[in-house]
Design a protein around this motif. Structure first.
Motif, PDB file in Angstrom:
ATOM      1  N   THR A  84       0.857  -1.184   0.000  1.00  0.00           N
ATOM      2  CA  THR A  84       0.000   0.000   0.000  1.00  0.00           C
ATOM      3  C   THR A  84       0.891   1.231   0.000  1.00  0.00           C
ATOM      4  O   THR A  84       1.611   1.485   0.966  1.00  0.00           O
ATOM      5  N   VAL A  85       0.870   1.945  -1.109  1.00  0.00           N
ATOM      6  CA  VAL A  85       1.720   3.129  -1.255  1.00  0.00           C
ATOM      7  C   VAL A  85       0.823   4.374  -1.218  1.00  0.00           C
ATOM      8  O   VAL A  85       0.093   4.638  -2.171  1.00  0.00           O
ATOM      9  N   PRO A  86       0.837   5.119  -0.100  1.00  0.00           N
ATOM     10  CA  PRO A  86      -0.046   6.291  -0.024  1.00  0.00           C
ATOM     11  C   PRO A  86       0.386   7.388  -0.992  1.00  0.00           C
ATOM     12  O   PRO A  86       1.579   7.550  -1.252  1.00  0.00           O
ATOM     13  N   ARG A  87      -0.610   8.108  -1.511  1.00  0.00           N
ATOM     14  CA  ARG A  87      -0.289   9.253  -2.369  1.00  0.00           C
ATOM     15  C   ARG A  87       0.509  10.284  -1.569  1.00  0.00           C
ATOM     16  O   ARG A  87       0.253  10.469  -0.376  1.00  0.00           O
ATOM     17  N   GLY A  88       1.457  10.898  -2.225  1.00  0.00           N
ATOM     18  CA  GLY A  88       2.245  11.938  -1.575  1.00  0.00           C
ATOM     19  C   GLY A  88       3.441  11.394  -0.812  1.00  0.00           C
ATOM     20  O   GLY A  88       4.238  12.160  -0.283  1.00  0.00           O
ATOM     21  N   SER A  89       3.577  10.071  -0.764  1.00  0.00           N
ATOM     22  CA  SER A  89       4.703   9.509   0.000  1.00  0.00           C
ATOM     23  C   SER A  89       5.950   9.424  -0.874  1.00  0.00           C
ATOM     24  O   SER A  89       5.884   9.435  -2.098  1.00  0.00           O
ATOM     25  N   GLU A 119       1.935  12.008 -11.721  1.00  0.00           N
ATOM     26  CA  GLU A 119       1.445  11.930 -10.343  1.00  0.00           C
ATOM     27  C   GLU A 119       2.240  10.908  -9.552  1.00  0.00           C
ATOM     28  O   GLU A 119       2.265  10.930  -8.324  1.00  0.00           O
ATOM     29  N   LEU A 120       2.858   9.996 -10.286  1.00  0.00           N
ATOM     30  CA  LEU A 120       3.627   8.922  -9.642  1.00  0.00           C
ATOM     31  C   LEU A 120       4.899   8.674 -10.447  1.00  0.00           C
ATOM     32  O   LEU A 120       4.856   8.600 -11.680  1.00  0.00           O
ATOM     33  N   LEU A 121       5.999   8.593  -9.738  1.00  0.00           N
ATOM     34  CA  LEU A 121       7.284   8.314 -10.385  1.00  0.00           C
ATOM     35  C   LEU A 121       7.845   7.030  -9.772  1.00  0.00           C
ATOM     36  O   LEU A 121       7.969   6.930  -8.542  1.00  0.00           O
ATOM     37  N   THR A 162      18.583  14.316  -3.397  1.00  0.00           N
ATOM     38  CA  THR A 162      18.059  15.686  -3.363  1.00  0.00           C
ATOM     39  C   THR A 162      16.944  15.843  -4.387  1.00  0.00           C
ATOM     40  O   THR A 162      15.897  16.430  -4.116  1.00  0.00           O
ATOM     41  N   LEU A 163      17.172  15.282  -5.568  1.00  0.00           N
ATOM     42  CA  LEU A 163      16.173  15.381  -6.632  1.00  0.00           C
ATOM     43  C   LEU A 163      14.878  14.681  -6.208  1.00  0.00           C
ATOM     44  O   LEU A 163      13.776  15.215  -6.436  1.00  0.00           O
ATOM     45  N   ILE A 164      14.982  13.531  -5.598  1.00  0.00           N
ATOM     46  CA  ILE A 164      13.782  12.811  -5.136  1.00  0.00           C
ATOM     47  C   ILE A 164      13.008  13.693  -4.156  1.00  0.00           C
ATOM     48  O   ILE A 164      11.792  13.832  -4.248  1.00  0.00           O
ATOM     49  N   ARG A 165      13.735  14.319  -3.243  1.00  0.00           N
ATOM     50  CA  ARG A 165      13.073  15.205  -2.268  1.00  0.00           C
ATOM     51  C   ARG A 165      12.320  16.332  -2.976  1.00  0.00           C
ATOM     52  O   ARG A 165      11.197  16.660  -2.643  1.00  0.00           O
ATOM     53  N   ALA A 204       9.217  15.126  -4.792  1.00  0.00           N
ATOM     54  CA  ALA A 204       8.153  14.827  -3.824  1.00  0.00           C
ATOM     55  C   ALA A 204       7.541  16.122  -3.287  1.00  0.00           C
ATOM     56  O   ALA A 204       6.332  16.208  -3.090  1.00  0.00           O
ATOM     57  N   ALA A 205       8.397  17.131  -3.085  1.00  0.00           N
ATOM     58  CA  ALA A 205       7.889  18.409  -2.557  1.00  0.00           C
ATOM     59  C   ALA A 205       6.912  19.052  -3.539  1.00  0.00           C
ATOM     60  O   ALA A 205       6.036  19.806  -3.144  1.00  0.00           O
ATOM     61  N   ASP A 206       7.049  18.732  -4.828  1.00  0.00           N
ATOM     62  CA  ASP A 206       6.115  19.248  -5.839  1.00  0.00           C
ATOM     63  C   ASP A 206       4.821  18.449  -5.884  1.00  0.00           C
ATOM     64  O   ASP A 206       3.970  18.688  -6.742  1.00  0.00           O
TER      65      ASP A 206
END
Ligand SMILES: Nc1ncnc2c1ncn2[C@@H]1O[C@H](COP(=O)(O)OP(=O)(O)OP(=O)(O)O)[C@@H](O)[C@H]1O
Length: 328
Positions: A45-50, A175-177, A196-199, A202-204
């Motif tokens: 279960t992968v929550p949105r925004g995680s 919406e998902l990478l 850093t790029l992943i962060r 995700a912040a976007d």
């Protein structure tokens, strides 16, 4: 947090997939020809925004899972949803919103990063050619390659190559990478760049699902993790909850280990272990400042005091009885 027992029996039944899950798998299983079960009865279960770390040693089934998630191979049994849409019926709806980097992108070594992205963009029939330049510029900027846009791909560092792969996945809004081992083979600098790029991604607001066999590298950016071992889920959940569920220890640097031992035991702390100049114990529910006050009150010379939370790797060892670098 859910955990799966060593024998594979789910400890608790997974909740039904929810609209706000970026990914949900139920009983996902892949048995290859020849009988090898690469992934067994997987409930993710992968929550949105995680930022979801999909972790496990080599051969534990991460790539096979990702290939099933993206429809590159069919599961033997089980089902999954992507962005709330059941697969396989919803590929056409869901896939345009999902970017991926799996098994290294095929870029042309003699073309620049920008020219390579032009080729990727042109291959997408749904992308409007009139806005191509802007899309490519935005993607390069997002991964920090604007200054190196004209440089040939073969002259990129490994970290830059990986970032270009991520730029290709980000040529349209996602919406998902899904990133399969994006730090594989990178030096510490390249690894930092990708983290850093992943962060930033995700912040976007993009959910990032990232696989890795390097727990320590990825746990720094994750909000959630799932840990695999030989095709089975060992544990999954929010990192904070997983950490809270495993006991923190208090470690005291002191020459008075004998007296300190008495204080810690007297406070009801368990698993008290001492060596020369240092003593530690399971902290349990006790506030560390209370332990510190009691030690000082008893005349113990406290040179240092720390609350040590177990790393993911420690948790993995605790859950499986094995080191993380086992071969699946
Ligand atoms: N096409 C295939 N046919 C048969 N077995 C396969 C196939 N692909 C993978 N496997 C096996 O399935 C198991 C899981 O492999 P998978 O590549 O999914 O693991 P992984 O966790 O991604 O590991 P790595 O980090 O090494 O890629 C391994 O034992 C692997 O040998």
């Amino acid at each position: 947090m859910t955990a799966t027992a060593e024998a594979g029996a789910p400890v608790s039944a997974p909740p039904p997939p929810a609209e706000d899950d970026a990914i949900a798998t139920r009983g996902l299983t892949k048995r290859f020809r020849g009988g090898q079960v690469a992934v067994a009865d997987l409930d993710l279960t992968v929550p949105r925004g995680s930022v979801f770390g999909f972790l496990g040693p080599n051969g534990s089934g991460k790539t096979t899972t990702i290939r099933m998630l993206l429809g590159l191979i069919s599961p033997t049994t089980g089902s999954h949803t992507l962005l709330g849409t059941p697969m396989p019926d919803g590929w056409a709806t869901a896939l345009p919103k999902v970017g991926s980097l799996i098994e290294g992108p095929a870029f042309h070594p003699h073309l620049s990063g920008e020219a390579n992205l032009r080729r990727c963009d042109a291959a997408d029939r749904t992308a409007d050619p009139r806005t191509s330049r802007r899309r490519i510029g935005d993607a390069l900027e997002r991964v920090g390659l604007t200054a190196a846009a004209g440089k040939r791909y073969k002259n990129y560092s490994l970290g830059m190559k990986q970032r270009l792969g991520i730029a290709a996945a980000l040529l349209r809004h996602r919406e998902l990478l899904i990133l399969d081992e994006p730090t594989n083979g990178l030096d510490p600098q390249g690894t930092r760049e990708v983290r850093t790029l992943i962060r930033e991604i995700a912040a976007d607001g993009t959910t990032v699902f990232v696989s890795s066999h390097l727990l320590a590298e990825i746990e720094q950016v994750c909000t959630h993790v799932a840990v695999m071992r030989t095709g089975r889920l060992v544990t999954q959940g929010a990192l904070d909850e997983l950490r809270a569920g495993t006991g923190a220890r208090i470690r005291v640097d002191t020459p008075d280990t004998g007296t300190a031992n008495g204080v810690l035991t007297g406070l009801g702390l368990t698993d008290v272990r001492g060596s020369r100049g240092e003593i530690s114990a399971e902290l349990g529910e006790l506030p560390p400042e209370r332990v510190c006050a009691d030690l000082v009150g008893a005349g113990v010379a406290v040179r240092g005091l720390a609350v040590v939370r177990p790393s993911l790797e420690d948790m993995f060892v605790e859950l499986t009885g094995e080191g993380f670098d086992v071969d699946g």
